[in-house]
Design a protein around this motif. Structure first.
Motif, short mmCIF file in Angstrom:
data_model
loop_
_atom_site.label_atom_id
_atom_site.label_comp_id
_atom_site.label_asym_id
_atom_site.label_seq_id
_atom_site.Cartn_x
_atom_site.Cartn_y
_atom_site.Cartn_z
N SER A 1 -48.76 -10.87 -45.30
CA SER A 1 -48.41 -9.40 -45.67
C SER A 1 -47.41 -9.37 -46.60
N ILE A 2 -47.91 -8.23 -47.37
CA ILE A 2 -46.84 -7.59 -48.40
C ILE A 2 -46.21 -6.49 -48.06
N VAL A 3 -45.02 -6.32 -47.84
CA VAL A 3 -44.15 -4.97 -47.18
C VAL A 3 -42.96 -4.61 -48.16
N CYS A 4 -42.85 -3.45 -48.30
CA CYS A 4 -41.81 -2.66 -49.14
C CYS A 4 -40.37 -2.82 -48.32
N VAL A 5 -39.41 -3.45 -49.11
CA VAL A 5 -38.08 -3.62 -48.37
C VAL A 5 -37.43 -2.34 -48.58
N SER A 6 -37.73 -1.93 -49.72
CA SER A 6 -37.09 -0.40 -49.94
C SER A 6 -38.02 0.52 -50.58
N LYS A 7 -37.66 1.61 -50.89
CA LYS A 7 -38.52 2.57 -51.50
C LYS A 7 -39.01 1.84 -52.82
N ALA A 8 -40.23 2.04 -53.16
CA ALA A 8 -40.82 1.20 -54.29
C ALA A 8 -41.96 1.80 -54.88
N ARG A 9 -42.23 1.62 -56.08
CA ARG A 9 -43.33 2.05 -56.57
C ARG A 9 -44.06 1.07 -57.50
N VAL A 10 -45.35 1.00 -57.21
CA VAL A 10 -46.13 -0.15 -57.52
C VAL A 10 -47.35 0.57 -58.54
N ALA A 11 -47.70 -0.27 -59.39
CA ALA A 11 -49.24 -0.15 -60.11
C ALA A 11 -50.15 -1.32 -59.56
N LYS A 12 -51.39 -0.74 -59.09
CA LYS A 12 -52.25 -1.64 -58.51
C LYS A 12 -53.57 -1.57 -58.84
N LEU A 13 -54.52 -2.63 -58.76
CA LEU A 13 -55.84 -2.48 -58.89
C LEU A 13 -56.47 -3.44 -58.00
N PRO A 14 -57.90 -3.25 -57.78
CA PRO A 14 -58.47 -4.19 -56.78
C PRO A 14 -58.61 -5.53 -57.48
N MET A 15 -58.68 -6.56 -56.60
CA MET A 15 -58.50 -7.81 -57.07
C MET A 15 -60.05 -8.15 -57.79
N PRO A 16 -61.18 -7.60 -57.48
CA PRO A 16 -62.36 -7.90 -58.13
C PRO A 16 -62.23 -7.44 -59.51
N GLN A 17 -61.63 -6.22 -59.61
CA GLN A 17 -61.42 -5.91 -61.25
C GLN A 17 -60.44 -6.62 -62.01
N TRP A 18 -59.40 -7.01 -61.34
CA TRP A 18 -58.34 -7.91 -61.96
C TRP A 18 -58.89 -9.23 -62.38
N VAL A 19 -59.72 -9.91 -61.45
CA VAL A 19 -60.41 -11.14 -62.03
C VAL A 19 -61.47 -11.16 -63.16
N ALA A 20 -62.12 -9.77 -62.98
CA ALA A 20 -62.88 -9.81 -63.96
C ALA A 20 -62.23 -9.56 -65.36
N PHE A 21 -61.01 -8.86 -65.20
CA PHE A 21 -60.50 -8.71 -66.64
C PHE A 21 -59.76 -10.14 -67.17
N LEU A 22 -59.19 -10.76 -65.82
CA LEU A 22 -58.66 -12.12 -66.44
C LEU A 22 -59.90 -12.70 -66.97
N GLU A 23 -61.17 -12.91 -66.73
CA GLU A 23 -62.07 -13.64 -67.24
C GLU A 23 -62.23 -13.34 -68.50
N SER A 24 -62.02 -12.13 -68.93
CA SER A 24 -62.37 -11.56 -70.40
C SER A 24 -61.04 -11.74 -71.03
N HIS A 25 -60.14 -12.38 -70.76
CA HIS A 25 -58.65 -12.42 -71.51
C HIS A 25 -58.22 -13.76 -71.15
N SER A 26 -58.67 -14.89 -71.88
CA SER A 26 -58.36 -16.30 -71.32
C SER A 26 -56.80 -16.43 -71.42
N GLN A 27 -55.83 -15.81 -72.36
CA GLN A 27 -54.55 -16.11 -72.54
C GLN A 27 -53.88 -15.58 -71.49
N LEU A 28 -54.18 -14.42 -71.00
CA LEU A 28 -53.59 -13.53 -69.85
C LEU A 28 -54.01 -14.42 -68.73
#
Length: 202
Positions: free
Chosen positions: A105-132
């Motif tokens: 699990s991933i849990v907040c230890v403190s008050k936190a702010r995150v930017a997030k996106l679904p893993m399928p979209q992140w993986v698709a983005f990675l596939e088109s950006h080889s250096q990243l």
């Protein structure tokens, strides 16, 4: 949860994202291509971002606050695998690639702010950006290596040694973490951690 593009603090958030360990190498055009997929979430202490054992996964970029990666056994006994703060990431990318449920699990230890996106979209983005993709996968391997090193440390080092190793590697987090959480991570009682600190052994 608000789309980054619609967030009232989007200009500040964009600066914070540019400082992220994985995203800092992106060109402006690449960052602009990623931005429409990003949502910003404000979390309270104790909020659960990812539940152990699920198949729906997301990629997280930490903007503020501290998160922890936690594994829980059938008796509900917890083990903290790592902490992560600003400019860092949290991910279940390896589980996604292996088509297995999330092992933690991933849990907040403190008050936190995150930017997030679904893993399928992140993986698709990675596939088109080889250096990243290369730098991201390196970071994922680095995190796994760190967790393995920590787990070995719990068995090989005495209490002061475990604390010293944490301070050496993550000194900036030592005063920020609740002592109960840090003690649990180091497999110590809060009293032992407090005693070592009071004796000047840290």
């Amino acid at each position: 949860m608000t789309l980054l593009a619609n967030h009232p603090e989007r200009n500040v958030l964009r600066v914070q994202l540019r400082q992220n360990i994985v995203l800092k190498e992106l060109r402006e055009s690449e960052m602009a291509a990623l931005e429409p997929y990003l949502s910003v979430v404000d979390c309270q202490k104790g909020d659960l971002l990812l539940n152990q054992g699920v198949h729906e996964m997301e990629q997280y970029f930490i903007l503020d606050g501290i998160l922890k990666r936690v594994v829980t056994n059938q008796e509900a006994k917890e083990m903290i695998l790592r902490f992560a703060a600003e400019r860092d990431i949290e991910t279940s990318y390896a589980a996604w690639r292996l088509k297995t449920p999330t092992p933690y699990s991933i849990v907040c230890v403190s008050k936190a702010r995150v930017a997030k996106l679904p893993m399928p979209q992140w993986v698709a983005f990675l596939e088109s950006h080889s250096q990243l993709k290369q730098s991201f996968e390196y970071e994922v391997m680095h995190l796994m290596s760190e967790i393995m090193g920590h787990t070995i440390t719990l068995h090989l080092l005495d209490a002061p040694g475990r604390v010293h190793r944490f301070v050496r590697k993550h000194g900036e987090m030592f005063e920020r973490l609740p002592k109960k959480q840090l003690a649990a991570y180091l497999n110590l009682s809060p009293e032992t951690l407090s005693r070592l600190k009071n004796q000047g052994k840290i």
